[in-house]
Design an enzyme around this catalytic site. Structure first.
Site, PDB file in Angstrom:
ATOM      1  N   HIS A   1       5.597   6.575   6.553  1.00  0.00           N
ATOM      2  CA  HIS A   1       5.233   6.091   5.217  1.00  0.00           C
ATOM      3  C   HIS A   1       4.634   7.242   4.427  1.00  0.00           C
ATOM      4  O   HIS A   1       4.455   8.339   4.975  1.00  0.00           O
ATOM      5  CB  HIS A   1       4.239   4.931   5.337  1.00  0.00           C
ATOM      6  CG  HIS A   1       2.955   5.380   5.946  1.00  0.00           C
ATOM      7  ND1 HIS A   1       2.695   5.296   7.286  1.00  0.00           N
ATOM      8  CD2 HIS A   1       1.872   5.994   5.399  1.00  0.00           C
ATOM      9  CE1 HIS A   1       1.510   5.806   7.541  1.00  0.00           C
ATOM     10  NE2 HIS A   1       0.991   6.250   6.416  1.00  0.00           N
TER      11      HIS A   1
ATOM     12  N   HIS B   1       0.817  -1.203   0.000  1.00  0.00           N
ATOM     13  CA  HIS B   1       0.000   0.000   0.000  1.00  0.00           C
ATOM     14  C   HIS B   1       0.853   1.256   0.000  1.00  0.00           C
ATOM     15  O   HIS B   1       0.407   2.332  -0.386  1.00  0.00           O
ATOM     16  CB  HIS B   1      -0.904   0.032   1.233  1.00  0.00           C
ATOM     17  CG  HIS B   1      -1.741  -1.187   1.376  1.00  0.00           C
ATOM     18  ND1 HIS B   1      -2.735  -1.509   0.484  1.00  0.00           N
ATOM     19  CD2 HIS B   1      -1.719  -2.190   2.285  1.00  0.00           C
ATOM     20  CE1 HIS B   1      -3.301  -2.645   0.846  1.00  0.00           C
ATOM     21  NE2 HIS B   1      -2.694  -3.078   1.936  1.00  0.00           N
TER      22      HIS B   1
ATOM     23  N   HIS C   1       3.446  10.438   6.732  1.00  0.00           N
ATOM     24  CA  HIS C   1       2.887  10.212   8.065  1.00  0.00           C
ATOM     25  C   HIS C   1       3.927   9.560   8.964  1.00  0.00           C
ATOM     26  O   HIS C   1       4.449   8.493   8.631  1.00  0.00           O
ATOM     27  CB  HIS C   1       1.640   9.317   7.970  1.00  0.00           C
ATOM     28  CG  HIS C   1       0.493   9.995   7.302  1.00  0.00           C
ATOM     29  ND1 HIS C   1      -0.507   9.317   6.650  1.00  0.00           N
ATOM     30  CD2 HIS C   1       0.197  11.320   7.189  1.00  0.00           C
ATOM     31  CE1 HIS C   1      -1.383  10.194   6.168  1.00  0.00           C
ATOM     32  NE2 HIS C   1      -0.973  11.419   6.482  1.00  0.00           N
TER      33      HIS C   1
ATOM     34  N   HIS D   1       1.951   8.828   1.092  1.00  0.00           N
ATOM     35  CA  HIS D   1       0.805   8.754   0.191  1.00  0.00           C
ATOM     36  C   HIS D   1       1.115   9.698  -0.965  1.00  0.00           C
ATOM     37  O   HIS D   1       1.616  10.783  -0.736  1.00  0.00           O
ATOM     38  CB  HIS D   1      -0.466   9.199   0.910  1.00  0.00           C
ATOM     39  CG  HIS D   1      -0.761   8.400   2.152  1.00  0.00           C
ATOM     40  ND1 HIS D   1      -1.547   7.271   2.146  1.00  0.00           N
ATOM     41  CD2 HIS D   1      -0.350   8.566   3.435  1.00  0.00           C
ATOM     42  CE1 HIS D   1      -1.621   6.779   3.364  1.00  0.00           C
ATOM     43  NE2 HIS D   1      -0.898   7.540   4.185  1.00  0.00           N
TER      44      HIS D   1
ATOM     45  N   THR E   1      -5.968   6.300   8.260  1.00  0.00           N
ATOM     46  CA  THR E   1      -6.551   6.575   6.937  1.00  0.00           C
ATOM     47  C   THR E   1      -6.588   5.319   6.083  1.00  0.00           C
ATOM     48  O   THR E   1      -6.929   5.377   4.909  1.00  0.00           O
ATOM     49  CB  THR E   1      -5.765   7.671   6.193  1.00  0.00           C
ATOM     50  OG1 THR E   1      -4.462   7.173   5.862  1.00  0.00           O
ATOM     51  CG2 THR E   1      -5.642   8.925   7.049  1.00  0.00           C
ATOM     52  N   THR E   2      -6.187   4.186   6.663  1.00  0.00           N
ATOM     53  CA  THR E   2      -6.253   2.909   5.960  1.00  0.00           C
ATOM     54  C   THR E   2      -7.009   1.922   6.852  1.00  0.00           C
ATOM     55  O   THR E   2      -7.065   2.106   8.069  1.00  0.00           O
ATOM     56  CB  THR E   2      -4.839   2.345   5.729  1.00  0.00           C
ATOM     57  OG1 THR E   2      -4.173   2.226   6.979  1.00  0.00           O
ATOM     58  CG2 THR E   2      -4.023   3.257   4.819  1.00  0.00           C
TER      59      THR E   2
ATOM     60  N   GLU F   1      -3.357  13.353   1.539  1.00  0.00           N
ATOM     61  CA  GLU F   1      -4.635  12.916   2.102  1.00  0.00           C
ATOM     62  C   GLU F   1      -5.361  14.108   2.710  1.00  0.00           C
ATOM     63  O   GLU F   1      -6.507  14.376   2.412  1.00  0.00           O
ATOM     64  CB  GLU F   1      -4.386  11.825   3.151  1.00  0.00           C
ATOM     65  CG  GLU F   1      -3.686  10.620   2.543  1.00  0.00           C
ATOM     66  CD  GLU F   1      -4.059   9.322   3.225  1.00  0.00           C
ATOM     67  OE1 GLU F   1      -3.690   9.162   4.408  1.00  0.00           O
ATOM     68  OE2 GLU F   1      -4.707   8.474   2.581  1.00  0.00           O
TER      69      GLU F   1
HETATM   70 ZN   LIG Z   1      -0.755   7.329   6.160  1.00  0.00          ZN
END
Ligand SMILES: [Zn+2]
Ligand SMILES: *[C@@H]1O[C@H](CO)[C@@H](O)[C@H](O)[C@H]1NC(C)=O
Ligand SMILES: *[C@@H]1O[C@H](CO)[C@@H](O)[C@H](O)[C@H]1NC(C)=O
Ligand SMILES: *[C@@H]1O[C@H](CO)[C@@H](O)[C@H](O)[C@H]1NC(C)=O
Ligand SMILES: *[C@@H]1O[C@H](CO)[C@@H](O)[C@H](O)[C@H]1NC(C)=O
Length: 504
Positions: free
Chosen positions: A109, A84, A135, A111, A216-217, A122
């Site tokens: 990690h 992801h 994040h 996005h 958020t996941t 995000e």
């Molecule tokens: Zn994140």
């Protein structure tokens, strides 16, 4: 867990235990997450759009303090592709201080968007999406032994969000980007030398957005105290493309490789949350109007929500603007020491009728009203004690658990929101007043808004001509950053034993 519990768990949650598969697009995309991960369809979700109207300045928000972020290059970190995102493990010696608990670092990690669309953050700011977002995930190590235990607790996680723009080359990002070709495929990992993680963050750590939200996941637990920095960092286009073109969300052996891109979730409902900000925007027309005390603010908000607006427009206008009023505060409808009582009666009755509309049979008996609302003697205290706990209790009692989120959204959060406004040290501003008035689309509201704008303008001119600005903020009372979340300490634990796969 004990063996028998495991059996029951497997029988009760066959879908959840096998439902780890989720993606950002297609039949397992974000709209389908709630099927296997109910919290994703629940309340207090992240990310959100930071809208100016829903922000409150809180001068009590201190700069975020990073401890032990300067890691030595003799230390090794694990860089991995989890299907992801690209994730860098962090040293548990790193932690955040200055928050209500100690939060130890776990991983960071990213996005991002796609190679040709540089929009993949995000969180968004007044609707603007940035190219990417980092994040840095921390867990409450003061209270929980590891991140797994913290994940589904309302005070479990603290995440730092960094917005990323494409611009100047960023040497700090190079320290891990140069290795991403070694983890092109899902489940690949390599060891990389550690570095100063501080260098990945913006120069100024004192200006940020703070709110209570979620991962958020999947499984989207509402367990995150969010800090998103106001100022973005930049990376070069080449660095952005390293993220957006080098990685795949599929395994190396899969015949159809799936490029890893657009791995962001869209902004979620506010659920009447308020975002606290540690910085003040310019003193334009949207600047703060001062209200003298929490009690006054309480009355003003109540009047805006439920009062006679025509009355306010005619003669009560000054009451909305206590700092520039000429006569002492003397609202017609709430006189001196009777005000506590009347206020609580009004709201309780209105709340109950609102609840009845939503859940007729649950709230039929007024004696079991979930509203324990009472105004304390101390004017700072508007304590709807365990409002949402009681609501969930009542719903369970009537076997209507499935309506929980709906009920919380419709009936409880507005009240909590009101409470967070009232407890907040910062003052009502024109935007907030407008926002409240827009919930009452009547001529009176229009009229009041116009008159208010006119008066404000006149007042500003007057103040300016006297060569000193209008009195800006008067700070009263104590505000607790985590007030909202503490009140919402009700995440049930029946999903906690799922195989947990999450990013933040
Ligand atoms: Zn994140
Ligand atoms: C980080 O640590 C290294 C030595 O490990 C030191 O040379 C460097 O100055 C430190 N950086 C900061 C910003 O403290
Ligand atoms: C986390 O802590 C709990 C309780 O101490 C323990 O049972 C569990 O094995 C730990 N999990 C990990 C991944 O270390
Ligand atoms: C204030 O409250 C007391 C009793 O609590 C009452 O006797 C008194 O009349 C009240 N004063 C006003 C102005 O309402
Ligand atoms: C909910 O409120 C009622 C009163 O309305 C009270 O008697 C009851 O103890 C409360 N329940 C819980 C679980 O707090």
């Amino acid at each position: 867990m004990p063996f028998t519990h495991l059996i029951i768990f497997l029988i009760a949650f066959p879908v959840s235990s096998s439902g780890g598969k989720w993606t950002y697009n297609g039949p397992h995309g974000e709209n389908h997450w709630p099927k296997h991960f109910p919290y994703c369809g629940g309340a207090f979700q992240s990310p959100i759009n930071f809208q100016r109207e829903l922000q409150r300045y809180d001068p009590g928000l201190l700069p975020v303090q990073l401890q032990n972020y300067n890691l030595s290059s003799s230390e090794q970190l694990t860089l991995s592709n989890n299907g992801h995102s690209v994730q860098l493990s962090l040293s548990p010696r790193m932690y955040l201080s200055g928050l209500p608990h100690r939060y130890s670092a776990a991983q960071l990690h990213f996005h991002w968007g796609s190679p040709n669309v540089l929009a993949g953050s995000e969180h968004t700011v007044n609707g603007k999406q940035f190219a990417a977002e980092m994040h840095v995930v921390h867990f409450n190590s003061g209270k929980y032994p590891n991140i797994t235990m913290a994940l589904d607790k309302s005070d479990g996680l603290a995440v730092l969000g960094v917005l990323i723009e494409v611009g100047e080359f960023n040497p700090a990002f190079e320290q891990f980007l140069k290795y991403v070709n070694g983890i092109k495929y899902r489940d690949q990992k390599i060891q990389v030398p550690a570095f100063n993680i501080r260098d990945l963050l913006p120069a100024h750590l004192d200006e940020y957005y703070r709110y209570d939200g979620s991962l958020t996941t999947p499984p989207c637990y509402p367990s995150v105290l969010w800090t998103v920095f106001r100022h973005p960092v930049t990376i070069s286009l080449r660095q952005y493309l390293a993220l957006a073109t080098a990685l795949f969300s599929s395994h190396a052996q899969e015949s159809a490789p799936m490029p890893m891109l657009g791995n962001y979730r869209k902004p979620q409902l506010m659920d009447n949350r308020v975002v606290l900000v540690s910085f003040q925007e310019g003193w334009g027309l949207h600047g703060p109007l001062s209200v003298a005390s929490p009690m006054h603010r309480k009355l003003v908000i109540q009047q805006l929500l439920n009062g006679d607006l025509a009355d306010l427009a005619d003669e009560g206008l000054q009451q909305l603007l206590p700092k520039i009023k000429r006569k002492p505060w003397a609202p017609k409808k709430w006189k001196s020491n009777q005000s506590h009582l009347q206020w609580s009666q009004v709201t309780e009755k209105q709340q109950r009728s609102r609840m009845q509309e939503n859940n007729p049979s649950v709230w039929k008996n007024p004696d079991t009203s979930p509203y324990m609302g009472k105004l304390g003697v101390n004017e700072d205290e508007l304590c709807f004690i365990s409002l949402e706990k009681n609501v969930s209790f009542q719903l369970r009692k009537h076997h209507r658990d499935s309506e929980m989120v709906h009920t919380l959204r419709k009936a409880v959060f507005p009240e909590l929101n009101l409470r967070s406004y009232l407890k907040c040290k910062s003052d009502l501003d024109m935007q907030t007043i407008k926002y409240l008035l827009h919930t009452r689309p009547t001529e009176d509201a229009d009229e009041l808004e116009k008159t208010l704008a006119k008066t404000t303008k006149k007042e500003r001119q007057r103040a300016m001509s006297q060569n000193h600005g209008p009195a800006l903020t008067k700070l009263t009372g104590q505000f607790q950053v985590t007030g909202l979340k503490n009140a919402y300490n009700m995440i049930p634990t029946n999903h906690k034993s799922e195989p947990i796969e999450f990013e933040d």
